[in-house]
Design a protein around this motif. Structure first.
Motif, PDB file in Angstrom:
ATOM      1  N   UNK A   1       0.839  -1.205   0.000  1.00  0.00           N
ATOM      2  CA  UNK A   1       0.000   0.000   0.000  1.00  0.00           C
ATOM      3  C   UNK A   1       0.870   1.249   0.000  1.00  0.00           C
ATOM      4  N   UNK A   2       1.957   1.214   0.759  1.00  0.00           N
ATOM      5  CA  UNK A   2       2.905   2.329   0.762  1.00  0.00           C
ATOM      6  C   UNK A   2       3.542   2.498  -0.615  1.00  0.00           C
ATOM      7  N   UNK A   3       3.881   1.370  -1.262  1.00  0.00           N
ATOM      8  CA  UNK A   3       4.464   1.433  -2.610  1.00  0.00           C
ATOM      9  C   UNK A   3       3.509   2.111  -3.581  1.00  0.00           C
ATOM     10  N   UNK A   4       2.222   1.792  -3.474  1.00  0.00           N
ATOM     11  CA  UNK A   4       1.219   2.431  -4.338  1.00  0.00           C
ATOM     12  C   UNK A   4       1.203   3.940  -4.104  1.00  0.00           C
ATOM     13  N   UNK A   5       1.194   4.347  -2.852  1.00  0.00           N
ATOM     14  CA  UNK A   5       1.185   5.777  -2.521  1.00  0.00           C
ATOM     15  C   UNK A   5       2.420   6.471  -3.099  1.00  0.00           C
ATOM     16  N   UNK A   6       3.579   5.845  -2.922  1.00  0.00           N
ATOM     17  CA  UNK A   6       4.834   6.461  -3.348  1.00  0.00           C
ATOM     18  C   UNK A   6       4.937   6.539  -4.865  1.00  0.00           C
ATOM     19  N   UNK A   7       4.490   5.494  -5.557  1.00  0.00           N
ATOM     20  CA  UNK A   7       4.661   5.443  -7.017  1.00  0.00           C
ATOM     21  C   UNK A   7       3.545   6.144  -7.778  1.00  0.00           C
ATOM     22  N   UNK A   8       2.340   6.183  -7.223  1.00  0.00           N
ATOM     23  CA  UNK A   8       1.191   6.710  -7.957  1.00  0.00           C
ATOM     24  C   UNK A   8       0.810   8.113  -7.498  1.00  0.00           C
ATOM     25  N   UNK A   9       0.723   8.323  -6.201  1.00  0.00           N
ATOM     26  CA  UNK A   9       0.196   9.585  -5.685  1.00  0.00           C
ATOM     27  C   UNK A   9       1.278  10.656  -5.589  1.00  0.00           C
ATOM     28  N   UNK A  10       2.381  10.347  -4.952  1.00  0.00           N
ATOM     29  CA  UNK A  10       3.391  11.367  -4.688  1.00  0.00           C
ATOM     30  C   UNK A  10       4.007  11.969  -5.955  1.00  0.00           C
ATOM     31  N   UNK A  11       4.216  11.210  -7.036  1.00  0.00           N
ATOM     32  CA  UNK A  11       4.739  11.869  -8.246  1.00  0.00           C
ATOM     33  C   UNK A  11       3.806  12.917  -8.829  1.00  0.00           C
ATOM     34  N   UNK A  12       2.504  12.784  -8.576  1.00  0.00           N
ATOM     35  CA  UNK A  12       1.568  13.787  -9.076  1.00  0.00           C
ATOM     36  C   UNK A  12       1.596  15.050  -8.217  1.00  0.00           C
ATOM     37  N   UNK A  13       1.951  14.878  -6.940  1.00  0.00           N
ATOM     38  CA  UNK A  13       2.005  16.010  -6.022  1.00  0.00           C
ATOM     39  C   UNK A  13       3.367  16.699  -6.079  1.00  0.00           C
ATOM     40  N   UNK A  14       4.424  15.888  -6.159  1.00  0.00           N
ATOM     41  CA  UNK A  14       5.797  16.412  -6.188  1.00  0.00           C
ATOM     42  C   UNK A  14       6.528  15.827  -7.404  1.00  0.00           C
ATOM     43  N   UNK A  15       6.176  16.266  -8.610  1.00  0.00           N
ATOM     44  CA  UNK A  15       6.756  15.662  -9.818  1.00  0.00           C
ATOM     45  C   UNK A  15       8.261  15.879  -9.953  1.00  0.00           C
TER      46      UNK A  15
END
Length: 386
Positions: A333-347
């Motif tokens: 679940x953490x991997x999903x957050x790091x790979x999917x969500x965070x790049x959209x917030x901090x590209x």
């Protein structure tokens, strides 16, 4: 003890789930290091991106799918199933393919393609033989979908490794795995919810058939006119959301090992909707978001839970997720957050998110392998042979 009697070679999920754990622990981190230039690209015949896509779908993905289908098909048609030397040959072929993809750039063309196709070609033929030979005692009337889907994986593989048709091959590979996951969720979540909560979730044959037909059409999305593809994407997403509403998510989300199955289901819907946005020209994201929503959301969340569940149940143990199993799921679940969500917030930190997501996969599958391999190498605890 003969080869056929050694626990590792008694049934397909045993060797291939070990290979899946190894691939899940190694391949994402290797890609992250190649992506950042720390390691040179594999000395193969293809671009680094082709290598990465191929190895995640046909290395990691097919280790999981192969182990699942070798086990499931024998249960569907109530036969002994492939074991012994047949499984040894398949596992060796899988390993040879990994070697060829990494270091086969200088091999003679015929040798390379033999190494690349023998595993998938052999396992597809073996699965088709099982389904066709024993079709009159098949528990599932809709297994004819596999007669179409399984050979199509060979076409997708060849397209993925073609410079000119890589995008079509990637789309087709995703579509085939999406199809396989939808069939698996349709069959397994029904059993899981019945077993855990004693509830029957919605199963309407016409609805299920419409979902599978729509998903089958989208396997060929690369060749479908955009307007038609858009319509089918919207229809499939709507059908899946309708069914999800009747699949008792209020109960499913109470148990982490079931919640990730529901989240993986929703990731499939999200991937479809992202494809819709792409088709209408609204591509406002960083990276290949639709592809990775599927690989991290559907594959990354569902697969660990399925490996745990199958390795427990099919070795005679109670299917109870303990603290270590839940830790693996939380890491994914953490991997999903790091790979999917965070790049959209901090590209701007995109390369760092790739490294962190790969590290999470490595940690999760290393832990999973450490926990699963001893039971996969040992006899069943209930005294049954297989």
């Amino acid at each position: 003890m003969t080869l056929s009697a050694k626990p590792l070679w008694l049934v397909g999920f045993r060797p291939f789930f070990i290979l899946a754990c190894a691939a899940g622990a190694l391949l994402p981190m290797l890609w992250a290091l190649v992506f950042s230039g720390v390691l040179p690209a594999p000395a193969g015949r293809f671009s680094p991106v082709q290598w990465h896509a191929h190895e995640m779908f046909f290395g990691f993905g097919w280790a999981v799918l192969g182990g699942f289908l070798l086990t499931a098909t024998k249960n569907w048609v109530q036969v002994r199933g492939y074991h012994g030397a047949a499984l040894v040959g398949l596992a060796l072929a899988w390993c040879v393919e990994r070697i060829g993809m990494a270091w086969g750039g200088g091999w003679p063309t015929a040798l390379f393609w033999a190494s690349n196709l023998v595993f998938l070609g052999s396992i597809v033929v073996m699965l088709l033989v099982t389904l066709l030979r024993y079709r009159h005692q098949d528990s599932f009337a809709d297994n004819y979908f596999f007669l179409l889907v399984l050979p199509a994986f060979l076409a997708a593989k060849l397209l993925l490794l073609s410079d000119a048709h890589f995008a079509a091959g990637a789309s087709m590979s995703l579509g085939l795995f999406r199809m396989a996951f939808l069939v698996m969720l349709e069959r397994t979540l029904t059993q899981f919810m019945k077993g855990v909560f004693q509830v029957d979730i919605l199963r309407r044959p016409r609805l299920d058939l419409a979902i599978k037909l729509s998903a089958a059409c989208l396997v060929f999305q690369a060749w479908i006119p955009p307007a038609l593809a858009l319509a089918v994407l919207v229809i499939l997403a709507a059908l899946l959301l309708y069914r999800f509403a009747w699949w008792r998510p209020d109960l499913g989300f109470r148990r982490l090992e079931l919640a990730v199955m529901y989240l993986g289901y929703l990731a499939i819907v999200a991937q479809l909707l992202l494809e819709v946005l792409a088709l209408v020209g609204l591509r406002g994201w960083t990276g290949s978001l639709p592809m990775h929503v599927f690989t991290f959301g559907a594959m990354g969340l569902i697969i660990p839970a399925m490996l745990v569940r199958i390795s427990l149940g099919h070795t005679g143990r109670k299917v109870v997720f303990d603290r270590g199993d839940r830790l693996v799921i939380r890491i994914m679940l953490l991997a999903f957050l790091v790979r999917i969500v965070l790049p959209q917030v901090f590209p701007a930190a995109y390369p760092h998110w790739i490294h962190l997501a790969a590290l999470a996969w490595t940690a999760a599958f290393a832990i999973l392998g450490f926990r699963l391999i001893p039971r996969l190498l040992a006899p069943r605890v209930d005294g049954r042979e297989h």
